[in-house]
Scaffold this motif. Sequence first.
Motif, PDB file in Angstrom:
ATOM      1  N   PHE A  16       3.036   8.084  -6.471  1.00 47.20           N
ATOM      2  CA  PHE A  16       2.429   9.343  -6.886  1.00 47.20           C
ATOM      3  C   PHE A  16       3.757  10.238  -6.823  1.00 47.20           C
ATOM      4  N   PHE A  44       1.247   4.411  -3.043  1.00 44.08           N
ATOM      5  CA  PHE A  44       1.233   5.920  -2.680  1.00 44.08           C
ATOM      6  C   PHE A  44       2.419   6.712  -3.158  1.00 44.08           C
ATOM      7  N   VAL A  57       0.913  -1.123  -0.030  1.00 43.64           N
ATOM      8  CA  VAL A  57       0.173  -0.032   0.005  1.00 43.64           C
ATOM      9  C   VAL A  57       0.644   1.152   0.090  1.00 43.64           C
ATOM     10  N   GLY A  58       1.990   1.184   0.674  1.00 49.01           N
ATOM     11  CA  GLY A  58       2.871   2.318   0.882  1.00 49.01           C
ATOM     12  C   GLY A  58       3.633   2.674  -0.439  1.00 49.01           C
ATOM     13  N   ALA A  93       6.439   4.000   1.421  1.00 48.32           N
ATOM     14  CA  ALA A  93       5.996   5.029   0.378  1.00 48.32           C
ATOM     15  C   ALA A  93       7.475   5.525  -0.171  1.00 48.32           C
ATOM     16  N   LYS A 141       1.494  11.994   1.027  1.00 44.27           N
ATOM     17  CA  LYS A 141       1.297  10.537   0.506  1.00 44.27           C
ATOM     18  C   LYS A 141       1.911   9.302   1.577  1.00 44.27           C
ATOM     19  N   ASP A 144       4.420  15.024  -1.353  1.00 45.65           N
ATOM     20  CA  ASP A 144       5.276  13.700  -1.313  1.00 45.65           C
ATOM     21  C   ASP A 144       5.039  13.583   0.367  1.00 45.65           C
ATOM     22  N   HIS A 175       8.524   6.087  -3.855  1.00 45.95           N
ATOM     23  CA  HIS A 175       8.920   7.439  -4.186  1.00 45.95           C
ATOM     24  C   HIS A 175      10.364   7.382  -4.917  1.00 45.95           C
ATOM     25  N   PHE A 211      -0.681   9.532   4.523  1.00 46.24           N
ATOM     26  CA  PHE A 211      -1.831   8.965   4.129  1.00 46.24           C
ATOM     27  C   PHE A 211      -1.770   7.478   4.175  1.00 46.24           C
ATOM     28  N   ALA A 212      -0.828   6.921   3.639  1.00 38.98           N
ATOM     29  CA  ALA A 212      -0.449   5.395   3.283  1.00 38.98           C
ATOM     30  C   ALA A 212      -0.161   4.708   4.908  1.00 38.98           C
ATOM     31  N   CYS A 235       8.945  12.176   2.265  1.00 39.38           N
ATOM     32  CA  CYS A 235       8.087  10.770   2.562  1.00 39.38           C
ATOM     33  C   CYS A 235       8.501  10.458   3.894  1.00 39.38           C
TER      34      CYS A 235
END
Length: 217
Positions: free
Chosen positions: A18, A15, A11-12, A95, A64, A61, A99, A67-68, A115
Amino acid sequence: MIWARILALAVGYLFGNFQTGYLYGRSKGLDIRTKGSGNPGTTNTLRVLGWKAGLITFLGDLFKAIFAVLIIRFTIGRTDPQLSAVLGLYAGFGAVLGHNFPFYLKFQGGKGIACTSGMILAVCPLAAPICLVLFITSIALTRYVSLGSILVVVSYLVQVLVFGRLGYLGVAQESLLEFYLVSACFTLMGLWRHRENIKRILNGTENKLGAKKKEGE
């Protein structure tokens, strides 16, 4: 709960893909990867497109990762509250990986500091004030954004070790070592992604904030 850790990383990572700087640049008809250092992160976006673009990139950045972490903590993290912070940490690291190594940009991404900052705010907010002070102070004194970034990831790990020892992390004793190890991954990743910057800082050729960025740096 190996599956929960894998899911949190996945999931991370999604995200993290993005790429705020890259997408912002595209909205302006520019591929940020072809300018300055070629890095789609905050610093290069700021140098190439200005303060507004840099701020938007940083916030995108940052959030995101937040949120993760929150999605994982408020979903699968609720099934085992004792592991919630650890799972959030995995989501944050996912995440950073997304990134730094976005699959649709041939795994050529940023350096993951924004991040990592988002993860700190969401998982270990106690560490945020010192990280912020060190970041701002080091840039004010040296104008090296890279030095500030390095101090953030190093000071985060040091604080985690201290807070864990004092019992301030909200992590079960049996999960502390795992929390330390995953936290160390953020620090090692940050240092590795800044390895060229470290070399330039040591030999006095690192580019300073406000100076024109040389191609390839």
